[in-house]
Design a protein around this motif. Sequence first.
Motif, short mmCIF file in Angstrom:
data_model
loop_
_atom_site.label_atom_id
_atom_site.label_comp_id
_atom_site.label_asym_id
_atom_site.label_seq_id
_atom_site.Cartn_x
_atom_site.Cartn_y
_atom_site.Cartn_z
N SER A 70 0.84 -1.20 0.00
CA SER A 70 0.00 0.00 0.00
C SER A 70 0.87 1.25 0.00
O SER A 70 1.93 1.28 0.63
N ILE A 71 0.40 2.29 -0.69
CA ILE A 71 1.10 3.56 -0.67
C ILE A 71 0.79 4.27 0.65
O ILE A 71 -0.34 4.23 1.14
N VAL A 72 1.82 4.87 1.26
CA VAL A 72 1.63 5.60 2.52
C VAL A 72 2.25 6.99 2.41
O VAL A 72 3.10 7.24 1.56
N ILE A 73 1.77 7.86 3.29
CA ILE A 73 2.28 9.23 3.35
C ILE A 73 2.81 9.50 4.76
O ILE A 73 2.50 8.77 5.70
N LEU A 74 3.59 10.56 4.90
CA LEU A 74 4.01 11.00 6.22
C LEU A 74 2.81 11.54 6.97
O LEU A 74 1.97 12.24 6.40
N ASP A 75 2.72 11.23 8.24
CA ASP A 75 1.64 11.75 9.08
C ASP A 75 2.10 13.10 9.61
O ASP A 75 2.95 13.18 10.49
#
Length: 169
Positions: free
Chosen positions: A55-60
């Motif tokens: 899955s693609i994730v981003i910085l929180d």
Amino acid sequence: MKKLFIVISALLVFGLISQVRAEQSPQTATGTRYQDNQVFTIAYNNSGAEIQSNSIVILDTTATLGTTLGAYITTATSADSPYVFGITDETILTAESGRVCIRGPHQVYDLDATHAAGALLATSATAGRTTTYSAADGTAGGVLGQVIGTPGGLGPNYAWVWVDPQVHR
């Protein structure tokens, strides 16, 4: 005198030792496996839900500056997020840490069943899934990387992408 010599010797020895860092050991690299080019980091799932592998994730960006900012990840439900970070290499449970590919070849779950080589992928309106990058020039948007291959054994909605997160403007 002997104790002083031992203390000075120890200080010299430990003071001259430098730390060496490498992304890949040349002894383990074969040049024939795609794994030789993958770079991983460990990140903490702060999304409130399990994040599936690939899955693609981003910085929180809600994380705390100076302590957890840059270590926490989440998923996005907006297209072309400029906070794109990488692809999960394993399922990461809620409030747990796991491996994230931040550079190199990796499979990703894409919304499209067809994947044009060279297409830029980015976050989509579906959490954890990529789609073709669509932001216009002059608009800040994040790019995960380029499609380098057709689906592997995981199914038609997976694409091989060269992970190289960047912000485009």
